[in-house]
Design an enzyme around this catalytic site. Structure first.
Site, short mmCIF file in Angstrom:
data_model
loop_
_atom_site.label_atom_id
_atom_site.label_comp_id
_atom_site.label_asym_id
_atom_site.label_seq_id
_atom_site.Cartn_x
_atom_site.Cartn_y
_atom_site.Cartn_z
N HIS A 123 0.86 -1.18 0.00
CA HIS A 123 0.00 0.00 0.00
C HIS A 123 0.90 1.24 0.00
O HIS A 123 2.01 1.19 0.55
CB HIS A 123 -0.83 -0.05 1.29
CG HIS A 123 -1.90 0.98 1.41
ND1 HIS A 123 -1.64 2.28 1.78
CD2 HIS A 123 -3.24 0.89 1.24
CE1 HIS A 123 -2.78 2.94 1.82
NE2 HIS A 123 -3.77 2.12 1.50
N ASP A 200 3.05 -4.32 8.16
CA ASP A 200 1.82 -3.55 7.99
C ASP A 200 0.66 -4.54 8.15
O ASP A 200 0.39 -5.34 7.25
CB ASP A 200 1.83 -2.90 6.60
CG ASP A 200 0.51 -2.24 6.26
OD1 ASP A 200 -0.46 -2.39 7.02
OD2 ASP A 200 0.45 -1.60 5.19
N GLN A 203 -4.56 -4.75 7.13
CA GLN A 203 -5.59 -5.66 6.59
C GLN A 203 -5.66 -6.96 7.35
O GLN A 203 -6.68 -7.65 7.29
CB GLN A 203 -5.31 -5.95 5.11
CG GLN A 203 -5.49 -4.76 4.19
CD GLN A 203 -6.92 -4.24 4.16
OE1 GLN A 203 -7.88 -4.95 4.45
NE2 GLN A 203 -7.08 -2.98 3.81
N LYS A 226 -10.54 -0.07 10.52
CA LYS A 226 -10.78 -1.24 9.66
C LYS A 226 -11.22 -2.44 10.48
O LYS A 226 -11.47 -3.51 9.93
CB LYS A 226 -9.51 -1.58 8.88
CG LYS A 226 -9.14 -0.52 7.84
CD LYS A 226 -7.93 -0.94 7.06
CE LYS A 226 -7.25 0.20 6.35
NZ LYS A 226 -7.95 0.60 5.13
N CYS A 365 -4.68 2.60 -3.67
CA CYS A 365 -3.42 3.06 -3.06
C CYS A 365 -2.29 2.07 -3.29
O CYS A 365 -1.47 1.82 -2.39
CB CYS A 365 -3.58 3.33 -1.56
SG CYS A 365 -4.82 4.55 -1.20
N1 PMP Z 1 -1.79 -0.52 4.65
C1 PMP Z 1 -2.77 -1.24 4.10
C2 PMP Z 1 -2.46 -2.63 3.62
C3 PMP Z 1 -4.04 -0.69 3.98
O1 PMP Z 1 -5.01 -1.41 3.39
C4 PMP Z 1 -4.28 0.62 4.45
C5 PMP Z 1 -5.64 1.26 4.33
N2 PMP Z 1 -6.26 1.07 3.11
C6 PMP Z 1 -3.22 1.31 5.04
C7 PMP Z 1 -2.00 0.71 5.12
C8 PMP Z 1 -3.40 2.69 5.57
O2 PMP Z 1 -4.23 2.70 6.67
P1 PMP Z 1 -4.77 4.08 7.28
O3 PMP Z 1 -5.40 4.81 6.13
O4 PMP Z 1 -5.78 3.64 8.29
O5 PMP Z 1 -3.62 4.79 7.86
#
Ligand code: PMP
Length: 407
Positions: A123, A200, A203, A226, A365
């Site tokens: 991401h 990270d 998910q 999430k 993203c």
């Molecule tokens: N890493 C992953 C794999 C994600 O799916 C996301 C959110 N889509 C993020 C990081 C970023 O998370 P946040 O927007 O809550 O900071």
């Protein structure tokens, strides 16, 4: 204990909302999840009965708010099997957690000639901070490639993890492909070279049991919103030894021990990293979300999603959608990206919305991964505890309609 999504749905007031008179089919939980009454009510209760700033006052009300906030920290520690709440730093979310590591640990430890390894499926939150860091430090950013079926090229590990690698940054579960990555194997490889691993878990944490010792993670990040909690809260787990050594991230109130005109000393961990007034009610809400998920059982959450993912994959294949990522549900979660020939994902999302179905369309993203997959964008349906086979069926009906429009 198996999870009954029809029972779970009743905990989520949003499902009483009709979309254009139809059942709300929410298939965008990888983006943000819905919130159960238990979390919403806990936040209201906090504001009605416990609200005061934390750690700063001696009166009873402030002791209550501090206990609620620190209680949430302990719950988060337990949730990821962290050895102590001292290793849990509250942040605004995964993005801020990763940036904390970039500014604090990495700026102090990554130099010209060193390497930082990300993967081709990260991401942007776990990519852009490392671009900025390596550009600033003169270190090299490398990308572990992904196979055509959405797995990491572990066969190339020897080339990508070397004695130059200071940090490996990897998602435990991909938000696009759903792939569950072999993080422990990556951790063993980088530790053998004396480097660290940042996981990270944005998910993964909402959808499967996560254990920082089993993963042997040095840092691990996740977001409240999430996993049934409110926006504005998240966690950075860090090994205590590392957090102790690291310089602060933000400067300000609360993170200090003593302040002189020209210098300061730092509070103990984790407070050293929590400058200013934090998102207190949101952290308390995250604690309630952890309780909620524990009451369902993370093994049951995972089992339910595996079963529903298998069903969705079967149905998507049957309508001729091109599904990205692994087909084996042992190796993946319920974030399912797909393309339907001749229909742009944005058109798909707009058409299924007419049926009350929420899916995401775009690059999610993860623009470098889109290039690797050779598509400008994908549609993504992502499943969670409150989704049922009926939700998948409604999506499929809507997809058939969309295909008909463009036939
Ligand atoms: N890493 C992953 C794999 C994600 O799916 C996301 C959110 N889509 C993020 C990081 C970023 O998370 P946040 O927007 O809550 O900071």
């Amino acid at each position: 204990m198996s999870l009954d999504p029809e029972v779970v749905r009743k905990d989520f007031p949003i499902f009483e909302t009709r979309m254009r008179g139809k059942r709300l089919v929410y298939l965008d939980s990888a983006n943000t999840s819905q919130k159960p009454r238990q979390v919403i009510e806990r936040i209201v209760e906090f504001y009605e009965h416990e609200n005061a700033n934390i750690h700063r006052a001696v009166y009873e009300l402030a002791e209550r708010s501090t206990a609620a906030y620190e209680g949430a920290r302990a719950k988060c520690a337990h949730f990821i099997a962290a050895p102590s709440p001292r290793s849990i730093v509250f942040t605004r979310g995964t993005t801020e957690s990763i940036n904390l590591v970039r500014y604090s640990w990495a700026r102090a430890n990554v130099r010209e000639g060193d390497e930082v390894l990300v993967t081709e499926m990260e991401h942007h939150s776990n990519l852009v901070p490392w671009q900025l860091l390596t550009q600033e430090s003169g270190a090299t950013l490398r990308h572990l490639p992904v196979t055509d079926d959405g797995m990491l090229r572990m066969d190339l590990l020897g080339d990508y993890i070397t004695d130059k690698t200071k940090l490996v940054c990897v998602g435990l579960m991909s938000n696009v492909l759903g792939t569950i990555n072999p993080v422990r194997q990556l951790a063993d490889a980088i530790h053998a070279m004396g480097g660290l691993i940042l996981v990270d878990a944005a998910q993964a944490a909402p959808h499967m049991p996560v254990d920082v010792s089993e993963l042997d993670a040095d840092f691990l990040a996740f977001s409240s919103h999430k996993m049934c909690g409110p926006t504005g809260a998240g966690v950075l787990y860090g090994r205590e030894r590392l957090l102790e050594e690291m310089p602060p991230f933000h400067g300000g109130g609360e993170m200090i021990r003593e302040v002189f005109a020209d210098h300061s000393t730092w509070n103990e961990i984790p407070h050293k990293f929590e400058a200013g007034t934090m998102n207190i009610a949101q952290a308390v809400g995250l604690g309630a979300a952890v309780d909620y998920l524990h009451s369902l059982g993370m093994d049951s959450v995972r089992a339910h999603e595996m079963e529903l993912t298998a069903y969705a994959l079967e149905r998507l294949n049957a309508v001729g959608a091109e599904v990205h990522g692994p087909s084996d549900v042992d190796q993946r979660g319920g974030a399912i990206s797909f393309n339907v020939a001749d229909v742009h994902p944005h058109d798909l999302a707009t058409i299924v919305d007419q049926e009350g179905v929420c899916i995401r369309a775009g690059h999610h993203c993860a623009q470098p991964l889109m290039r690797r997959l050779g598509v400008p964008a994908t549609a993504r349906a992502s499943l969670y505890i409150y989704n049922t086979r009926e939700d998948v069926d409604v999506l499929m009906g809507a997809l058939e309609q969309a295909k008909g429009w463009f036939a």
